[in-house]
Design an enzyme around this catalytic site. Sequence first.
Site, PDB file in Angstrom:
ATOM      1  N   LYS A  83       0.847  -1.198   0.000  1.00 58.48           N
ATOM      2  CA  LYS A  83       0.000   0.000   0.000  1.00 58.48           C
ATOM      3  C   LYS A  83       0.883   1.249   0.000  1.00 58.48           C
ATOM      4  O   LYS A  83       1.898   1.300   0.708  1.00 58.48           O
ATOM      5  CB  LYS A  83      -0.907  -0.039   1.237  1.00 58.48           C
ATOM      6  CG  LYS A  83      -1.954   1.067   1.291  1.00 58.48           C
ATOM      7  CD  LYS A  83      -2.849   0.881   2.524  1.00 58.48           C
ATOM      8  CE  LYS A  83      -3.908   1.951   2.667  1.00 58.48           C
ATOM      9  NZ  LYS A  83      -4.728   1.761   3.885  1.00 58.48           N
ATOM     10  N   SER A 158      -9.712   2.287   3.069  1.00 51.86           N
ATOM     11  CA  SER A 158      -8.864   3.042   2.182  1.00 51.86           C
ATOM     12  C   SER A 158      -7.968   2.176   1.309  1.00 51.86           C
ATOM     13  O   SER A 158      -7.498   2.622   0.274  1.00 51.86           O
ATOM     14  CB  SER A 158      -7.994   4.017   2.987  1.00 51.86           C
ATOM     15  OG  SER A 158      -7.095   3.308   3.841  1.00 51.86           O
ATOM     16  N   SER A 182      -9.507  -0.267   7.190  1.00 58.03           N
ATOM     17  CA  SER A 182      -9.015  -0.171   5.806  1.00 58.03           C
ATOM     18  C   SER A 182      -8.350  -1.414   5.251  1.00 58.03           C
ATOM     19  O   SER A 182      -8.029  -1.460   4.066  1.00 58.03           O
ATOM     20  CB  SER A 182      -8.061   1.003   5.665  1.00 58.03           C
ATOM     21  OG  SER A 182      -8.803   2.196   5.693  1.00 58.03           O
TER      22      SER A 182
END
EC number: 6.3.5.7
Length: 504
Positions: A83, A158, A182
Site C-alpha cells: 500500500k 482506504s 481499511s
Amino acid sequence: MAEQNDLIRLSAAAQADGLASGDFSSAELTAAHLDRIDAVDGDLNAFLHVSREEALEVARDVDARRAAGETLHRLAGVPIAVKDVVVTRGIPTTAGSKILEGWVPPYDATLVEKIRDARLPILGKTNMDEFAMGSSTESSAYGRTLNPWGEDRIPGGSGGGSAAAVAAFEAPLAIGTDTGGSIRQPAAMTGSVGVKPTYGSVSRYGLIAMASSLDQAGPCTRTVEDSALLHELIAGHDPKDSTSLRDPVAAFGEHARRRDVKGMRIGVIEELEGEGFAPEVRARFEESLALLEQAGAEIVRVACPNFRYALGAYYLIMPSEASSNLAKFDGMRFGQRIVPEGGATAEAVMKATRGAGFGAEVKRRILLGTYALSAGYYDAYYGSAQKVRTLVQRDFAAAFESVDVLASPTAPTGAFRFGENAEDPMAMYLNDVATIPANLAGVPGISLPSGLAEDGMPAGIQFLAPAFADHRLYEVGGALEALLEDSWGGPLLDKAPELKGGAK
Ligand code: GLN
C-alpha cells in the site's frame, strides 16, 4: 512450465511450495504477475507504481540463491504489493496524495525491510484513499480503483488497491493498513481476506501516520493461511516504534491449518447484526455461523452497548491525531512545493502547497481535528471521545470473559456504486461501523468472504479476538474458509467475472 494463468491463481503458500520444489522459478512467477498487471491494471488502477525491474532483479537473485542451495525464507520469491502509505526506499510513495507527488523515500519502513530481507519481490505500490481517509478509494488523488467484481463498484477503502490487486490475481500477497477498517472492509468488498493485527504487533515505523494510536499494518491475501504466513513475516518487536510489543510472534500458519473449532465460543455482537445491515449480508453471516455451529462451535449473543458510540468517537479521535500528523506536510520537507506569485514567505508557501496538495476529505478532517482539539472544545469533543474509547475497551473486556472470539458482518453492505456515498461524508463513515471498535480497543480482527450478497457482490464476515490472541482469528478463519469452500465447491473468487482488461 505451468501456464501463466495457473501460476497467478495459486495461493501464496502454493506458490512458495512450487518454488521450493522447483516447479517454476521466481523469475517466471514474478513475470507472470507483472504481465497480469500489464494486461488488466490500465482499467483496474490498483497500482500507482509498478517496480518491474526491481521485482525481477530480486526474483532472479532468489532463483540463483536457491540453485546454490541457500536456505531461504518460506515466502522468498513470492511477489507482493505494498500500500502506498508505507514508505519504500527508492520507490515513489505518495499515500494517494498530490502533496507527496514525486517523493522518493530515502528509507524503508520496518515491515518493508523484513519483506526485503526475506526476498519477496515487490511488484509496486497500491492505490488508496488520500492519506488512508475513506472507505471507497474514491478520494485518491490518482483516480479510482475498480472492484474486480463489477466495474461500477468501489473496491472498499482506504486500501482498495491492495484488496483489488489480490482479488484480481495481480499479486498473491499485499500489505494494507487498518486505522478504522481499511484492511478488513476492502477485503469484504472484494471477496478476499484481510487481517488487522493486535495494535503494536507490526511496527508502525515507516507508515505515513494517519492516527498513530489506531494505525496498524497487516496482510491482504486470498486465503486465511496466506494472511497468517505474511503476518508472521511482518510482525515482531521494533525498537524504532515506541508502541511496538515485545511478545514473541506465534506460528500463525499452523493455527490457520488447524481447522478445528470444537468447543470454541463465538459471541455474536448484538449491536452489529441488525438494523442498518443489508438482508443478504445478514443472511450470509447467519449461514456462516450455522456452519461453525455444526462443526462444534458454541454461538452465543453478546451485548456491547457502547459500540453504538464508537463511530462518533473514532471520527473525533482519528481527525484529531491526523490534524497533528499531517502538519509536517508543509511544502518544506517532502514532495510538492508551490511557490505563489508575488512574495514567497514561508507561510505563503505552506498555505499554497497545502491548499493545492490536499484533497477535500483530508481538508475536512484537518479542520475537524483542529476544532476538536481547540482549547474551548477539547473537553467536550476530544475528551469525551477518549472516555467513549475506554467504554468500548471495557465492552470488549467484558465480552471476552465469556467468549473466545466475537463475530459480526465486516460491513453493512456489499460493494456500493461509485459516487453513491461520495457526496455524503456521513453515509461514507457509516460503512465503518463494524470495523472501528477493534481499532479503538487495539484488538485484532480478520475479514473473510461469507458469500455473495445483493447484486452478486461479495459479503464479509469479521472475527475479533482479545489483544495478543491473533492466533484465534486464524483458527476460526481457517475453519470457516474450509467449510464455506466445501459448500461452494471452491474459492469464492472463482465466481468473480473475468476481467475485461485494459493495458497499463
Ligand atoms: N474508513 C475509515 C476512515 O475513513 C478507515 C480508514 C483506515 O482504516 N485507514 O477513516
